[in-house]
Design a protein around this motif. Structure first.
Motif, mmCIF file in Angstrom:
data_model
loop_
_atom_site.group_PDB
_atom_site.id
_atom_site.type_symbol
_atom_site.label_atom_id
_atom_site.label_comp_id
_atom_site.label_asym_id
_atom_site.label_seq_id
_atom_site.Cartn_x
_atom_site.Cartn_y
_atom_site.Cartn_z
ATOM 1 N N MET A 1 0.834 -1.205 0.000
ATOM 2 C CA MET A 1 0.000 0.000 0.000
ATOM 3 C C MET A 1 0.870 1.256 0.000
ATOM 4 S SD MET A 1 -3.326 -0.947 2.333
ATOM 5 C CE MET A 1 -2.572 -1.986 3.576
ATOM 6 N N GLU A 2 1.945 1.242 0.771
ATOM 7 C CA GLU A 2 2.847 2.396 0.787
ATOM 8 C C GLU A 2 3.474 2.607 -0.592
ATOM 9 O OE1 GLU A 2 6.609 4.296 3.213
ATOM 10 O OE2 GLU A 2 6.327 2.128 3.294
ATOM 11 N N ALA B 1 0.901 4.096 -2.909
ATOM 12 C CA ALA B 1 0.656 5.516 -2.585
ATOM 13 C C ALA B 1 1.759 6.392 -3.158
ATOM 14 C CB ALA B 1 0.551 5.694 -1.069
ATOM 15 N N TRP B 2 3.016 5.958 -3.030
ATOM 16 C CA TRP B 2 4.130 6.745 -3.571
ATOM 17 C C TRP B 2 4.079 6.820 -5.093
ATOM 18 C CZ3 TRP B 2 6.618 10.453 -1.652
ATOM 19 C CH2 TRP B 2 6.882 10.518 -0.289
ATOM 20 N N LEU B 3 3.780 5.707 -5.739
ATOM 21 C CA LEU B 3 3.667 5.728 -7.199
ATOM 22 C C LEU B 3 2.548 6.668 -7.633
ATOM 23 C CD1 LEU B 3 4.142 1.939 -8.039
ATOM 24 C CD2 LEU B 3 5.730 3.812 -8.558
ATOM 25 N N HIS B 4 1.433 6.630 -6.908
ATOM 26 C CA HIS B 4 0.292 7.470 -7.251
ATOM 27 C C HIS B 4 0.611 8.951 -7.086
ATOM 28 C CE1 HIS B 4 -4.123 8.718 -6.394
ATOM 29 N NE2 HIS B 4 -3.869 8.801 -7.683
ATOM 30 N N ILE B 5 1.147 9.343 -5.937
ATOM 31 C CA ILE B 5 1.416 10.764 -5.697
ATOM 32 C C ILE B 5 2.528 11.276 -6.629
ATOM 33 C CG2 ILE B 5 3.096 10.649 -3.802
ATOM 34 C CD1 ILE B 5 0.029 12.992 -4.030
ATOM 35 N N THR B 6 3.467 10.415 -6.963
ATOM 36 C CA THR B 6 4.502 10.792 -7.935
ATOM 37 C C THR B 6 3.862 11.022 -9.295
ATOM 38 O OG1 THR B 6 6.211 9.598 -6.723
ATOM 39 C CG2 THR B 6 6.649 10.045 -9.058
ATOM 40 N N ASP B 7 2.951 10.132 -9.677
ATOM 41 C CA ASP B 7 2.238 10.260 -10.942
ATOM 42 C C ASP B 7 1.417 11.555 -10.989
ATOM 43 O OD1 ASP B 7 1.504 8.942 -13.502
ATOM 44 O OD2 ASP B 7 -0.507 8.945 -12.626
ATOM 45 N N LEU B 8 0.967 12.015 -9.823
ATOM 46 C CA LEU B 8 0.184 13.247 -9.730
ATOM 47 C C LEU B 8 1.055 14.503 -9.694
ATOM 48 C CD1 LEU B 8 -2.527 12.054 -7.184
ATOM 49 C CD2 LEU B 8 -2.895 12.623 -9.611
ATOM 50 N N LEU C 1 -1.755 -9.879 -7.781
ATOM 51 C CA LEU C 1 -2.654 -8.976 -7.075
ATOM 52 C C LEU C 1 -2.627 -7.589 -7.700
ATOM 53 C CD1 LEU C 1 -1.513 -9.904 -3.461
ATOM 54 C CD2 LEU C 1 -3.331 -10.974 -4.793
ATOM 55 N N LYS C 2 -3.745 -6.889 -7.575
ATOM 56 C CA LYS C 2 -3.864 -5.493 -7.984
ATOM 57 C C LYS C 2 -4.099 -4.684 -6.711
ATOM 58 C CE LYS C 2 -3.685 -6.249 -12.435
ATOM 59 N NZ LYS C 2 -2.636 -5.743 -13.294
ATOM 60 N N VAL C 3 -3.233 -3.698 -6.482
ATOM 61 C CA VAL C 3 -3.367 -2.799 -5.344
ATOM 62 C C VAL C 3 -3.942 -1.495 -5.885
ATOM 63 C CG1 VAL C 3 -2.177 -1.607 -3.463
ATOM 64 C CG2 VAL C 3 -1.354 -3.860 -4.237
ATOM 65 N N GLY C 4 -5.190 -1.214 -5.545
ATOM 66 C CA GLY C 4 -5.844 0.011 -5.970
ATOM 67 C C GLY C 4 -5.805 1.032 -4.848
ATOM 68 N N THR C 5 -5.608 2.294 -5.212
ATOM 69 C CA THR C 5 -5.623 3.350 -4.203
ATOM 70 C C THR C 5 -6.297 4.593 -4.753
ATOM 71 O OG1 THR C 5 -4.347 4.602 -2.570
ATOM 72 C CG2 THR C 5 -3.316 4.265 -4.717
ATOM 73 N N TRP C 6 -6.883 5.333 -3.832
ATOM 74 C CA TRP C 6 -7.551 6.592 -4.133
ATOM 75 C C TRP C 6 -7.246 7.576 -3.018
ATOM 76 C CZ3 TRP C 6 -9.605 1.804 -3.944
ATOM 77 C CH2 TRP C 6 -10.225 1.289 -5.086
ATOM 78 N N LEU C 7 -7.035 8.829 -3.356
ATOM 79 C CA LEU C 7 -7.036 9.893 -2.362
ATOM 80 C C LEU C 7 -8.503 10.238 -2.131
ATOM 81 C CD1 LEU C 7 -4.040 11.888 -3.713
ATOM 82 C CD2 LEU C 7 -4.336 11.264 -1.310
ATOM 83 N N PHE D 1 -7.556 2.072 0.163
ATOM 84 C CA PHE D 1 -6.852 1.024 -0.575
ATOM 85 C C PHE D 1 -7.755 -0.193 -0.707
ATOM 86 C CE2 PHE D 1 -3.604 3.480 1.544
ATOM 87 C CZ PHE D 1 -2.595 3.616 0.598
ATOM 88 N N GLN D 2 -7.574 -0.905 -1.800
ATOM 89 C CA GLN D 2 -8.256 -2.172 -2.003
ATOM 90 C C GLN D 2 -7.304 -3.087 -2.760
ATOM 91 O OE1 GLN D 2 -11.868 -1.818 -4.281
ATOM 92 N NE2 GLN D 2 -12.379 -3.984 -4.106
#
Length: 151
Positions: free
Chosen positions: A40-41, A44-51, A84-90, A102-103
């Motif tokens: 999950m961590e 989250a880092w990949l997502h916020i970096t992508d943003l 597995l797929k780790v999904g995350t949303w802010l 997270f899911q």
């Protein structure tokens, strides 16, 4: 099972794919609960970096997001060899706080294995005390906030 057949908790997740290996399992042969937290961590880092908010920019701004509350529900177990797929949303963001959902889904059958909600507070890296996010962090977090789907 295709991604369109998976049931995500919220629309448009940021998705990271992981393959569970033997090194991720515990004595029961299941993926250890702490490994899910690590994944999950990473997501989250990949997502916020992508943003638009990569770690080096956080370091330059003397800011980080510290976890202040974590709620995790383990619904089913994964074993070595599971994809597995780790999904995350802010789900919330302001100048001091942010929240993520997270899911984690097993791709072979679409089963939700883990759901989690984590709350964060922005801190100054140098002092560890709460501090407001600089504009680039606020913009990245707010750009990623997902609203619940309307029925």
């Amino acid at each position: 099972m295709s991604q369109t057949q998976w049931t995500w908790d919220l629309p448009s997740p940021f998705i990271m794919t992981v393959s569970a290996g033997f090194e991720h399992t515990d004595r029961l042969g299941h993926v250890n609960n702490t490994v899910y937290l690590q994944w999950m961590e990473q997501a989250a880092w990949l997502h916020i970096t992508d943003l638009g908010a990569p770690w080096f920019a956080w370091q330059q701004a003397d800011r980080a997001m510290a976890t202040v509350d974590t709620h995790i529900h383990y619904h089913a177990a994964a074993s070595s060899g599971s994809l597995l797929k780790v999904g995350t949303w802010l789900t919330r963001a302001n100048r001091l706080h942010a929240s993520r959902h997270f899911q984690i889904i097993r791709t072979s059958d679409g089963a939700t294995l883990v759901t989690a909600d984590i709350d964060y507070t922005c801190i100054a890296i140098s002092t560890g005390k709460p501090a407001r996010m600089p504009a680039f962090m606020v913009n990245a977090h707010q750009a990623g906030v997902t609203q619940p789907a309307t029925p």
